[in-house]
Design a protein around this motif. Structure first.
Motif, short mmCIF file in Angstrom:
data_model
loop_
_atom_site.label_atom_id
_atom_site.label_comp_id
_atom_site.label_asym_id
_atom_site.label_seq_id
_atom_site.Cartn_x
_atom_site.Cartn_y
_atom_site.Cartn_z
N THR A 88 0.85 -1.18 0.00
CA THR A 88 0.00 0.00 0.00
C THR A 88 0.89 1.23 0.00
N THR A 89 0.29 2.41 0.08
CA THR A 89 1.07 3.65 0.11
C THR A 89 0.69 4.44 1.35
N THR A 90 1.58 5.33 1.74
CA THR A 90 1.33 6.21 2.88
C THR A 90 2.11 7.50 2.69
N ASP A 91 1.64 8.57 3.31
CA ASP A 91 2.33 9.85 3.26
C ASP A 91 3.17 10.00 4.52
N VAL A 92 4.47 10.15 4.36
CA VAL A 92 5.38 10.28 5.50
C VAL A 92 6.41 11.37 5.20
N THR A 93 7.04 11.84 6.25
CA THR A 93 8.18 12.74 6.11
C THR A 93 9.43 11.87 6.09
N VAL A 94 10.09 11.80 4.96
CA VAL A 94 11.23 10.92 4.78
C VAL A 94 12.52 11.66 5.15
N PRO A 95 13.28 11.14 6.14
CA PRO A 95 14.55 11.78 6.49
C PRO A 95 15.52 11.76 5.31
N SER A 96 16.40 12.73 5.31
CA SER A 96 17.39 12.80 4.24
C SER A 96 18.28 11.56 4.24
N GLY A 97 18.52 11.01 3.07
CA GLY A 97 19.40 9.85 2.94
C GLY A 97 18.68 8.51 3.02
N VAL A 98 17.38 8.50 3.31
CA VAL A 98 16.63 7.24 3.40
C VAL A 98 16.02 6.94 2.03
N ALA A 99 16.39 5.78 1.47
CA ALA A 99 15.90 5.39 0.14
C ALA A 99 14.51 4.78 0.27
N THR A 100 13.58 5.25 -0.54
CA THR A 100 12.21 4.73 -0.52
C THR A 100 11.74 4.52 -1.96
N VAL A 101 10.59 3.87 -2.08
CA VAL A 101 9.97 3.66 -3.39
C VAL A 101 8.78 4.61 -3.50
N PRO A 102 8.74 5.49 -4.50
CA PRO A 102 7.62 6.42 -4.63
C PRO A 102 6.29 5.68 -4.76
N GLY A 103 5.23 6.29 -4.21
CA GLY A 103 3.92 5.67 -4.28
C GLY A 103 3.44 5.46 -5.70
N SER A 104 3.91 6.29 -6.62
CA SER A 104 3.50 6.15 -8.02
C SER A 104 4.02 4.86 -8.66
N ASP A 105 5.02 4.20 -8.02
CA ASP A 105 5.59 2.96 -8.57
C ASP A 105 4.92 1.71 -8.01
N LEU A 106 3.85 1.88 -7.25
CA LEU A 106 3.22 0.72 -6.60
C LEU A 106 2.84 -0.37 -7.60
N ASP A 107 2.18 0.01 -8.68
CA ASP A 107 1.70 -0.99 -9.64
C ASP A 107 2.83 -1.78 -10.28
N THR A 108 4.00 -1.18 -10.40
CA THR A 108 5.12 -1.87 -11.05
C THR A 108 5.70 -2.97 -10.16
N LEU A 109 5.39 -2.92 -8.85
CA LEU A 109 5.95 -3.92 -7.93
C LEU A 109 5.11 -5.18 -7.85
N ILE A 110 3.85 -5.10 -8.27
CA ILE A 110 2.97 -6.27 -8.22
C ILE A 110 3.51 -7.35 -9.14
N GLY A 111 3.65 -8.55 -8.60
CA GLY A 111 4.18 -9.66 -9.38
C GLY A 111 5.66 -9.90 -9.15
N GLN A 112 6.37 -8.91 -8.60
CA GLN A 112 7.77 -9.13 -8.26
C GLN A 112 7.87 -9.88 -6.93
N ARG A 113 9.05 -10.29 -6.57
CA ARG A 113 9.24 -11.09 -5.37
C ARG A 113 10.04 -10.31 -4.32
N ALA A 114 9.77 -10.64 -3.07
CA ALA A 114 10.49 -10.01 -1.97
C ALA A 114 11.89 -10.61 -1.87
#
Length: 230
Positions: A88-114
């Motif tokens: 899912t997605t959430t709105d957070v304040t991301v500290p500088s230097g922390v790598a995250t996946v933008p919420g707009s990329d959610l659909d591209t992750l479906i079907g991939q593996r952890a």
């Protein structure tokens, strides 16, 4: 001497005495001391006020700026293919230097593996998922049936390193040599059946998969939880 003359003489004497007494000097009114203004100190104070105001504005802006990122909506074991229910997605304040996946990329992750186990609420990083084949070359996943007494009562979770050890038949003497030992990683655990049996998916190297499958078929195995390698 007549009384009138005496009174007049006494008055003249008093006046003369007052004239002879020296005058008491009065304190001169002190002139006000004028303080010198220091332009450098005034400028420094103004500069500090401006800096503090700008810092406060920057802090408020940082705290009020949020980013939509992808998070795990459920616990996901290593290697599991991701579904829409897992993310899912959430709105957070991301500290500088922390790598995250933008919420707009959610659909591209479906079907991939952890790539590794994901805990619910974890912010996803770009390296947490992969579209590569699973299991990877040189590895295999073997389902192992175990019941009460064959697996620790402590929580055994996906991602935990374990050893599966072959055991003798009930009532037999302990083996004289070393018991067969298979080292692997828990991928998933099923819910217990009514008789307490669970299936543990274990990731092992390909050269150990046949031995583990044979041991699991006999039912004479024990699952041992071991520390993670540092």
């Amino acid at each position: 001497m007549p009384l009138l003359d005496k009174i007049k003489k006494k008055a003249d004497d008093s006046a003369a005495t007052e004239q002879e007494q020296p005058a008491i000097p009065t304190a001169a009114t002190a002139a006000p001391i004028r303080q010198r203004r220091r332009p450098a100190f005034i400028a420094l104070g103004v500069a500090l006020i401006i800096v503090c105001a700008l810092g406060a504005l920057w802090l408020v802006d940082r705290l009020s700026t949020t980013t939509q990122v992808v998070v795990a909506a459920a616990d996901v074991p290593e290697g599991q293919r991701l579904t829409a229910e897992d993310l899912t997605t959430t709105d957070v304040t991301v500290p500088s230097g922390v790598a995250t996946v933008p919420g707009s990329d959610l659909d591209t992750l479906i079907g991939q593996r952890a790539v590794g186990p994901l805990e619910e609420g974890t912010l996803l990083a770009p390296g947490d998922v992969s579209g590569e084949q699973f299991p990877a070359s040189g590895t295999a996943v073997v389902g192992v049936r175990v019941s009460t007494g064959q697996i620790p009562t402590n929580d055994v979770d996906p991602g935990d390193p374990i050893q599966i050890i072959g055991t003798p038949r009930e009532g037999d003497d302990p083996p004289s040599g070393d018991a067969p030992v298979i080292t692997g990683t828990v991928q998933a655990i099923s819910s217990p059946t009514t008789d307490g049996v669970v299936v543990v998916d274990v990731l092992v190297s390909t050269d150990q998969s046949a031995t583990l499958a044979a041991l699991s078929a006999t039912g004479r195995i024990s699952v041992v939880l071991v520390p993670e390698e540092e």
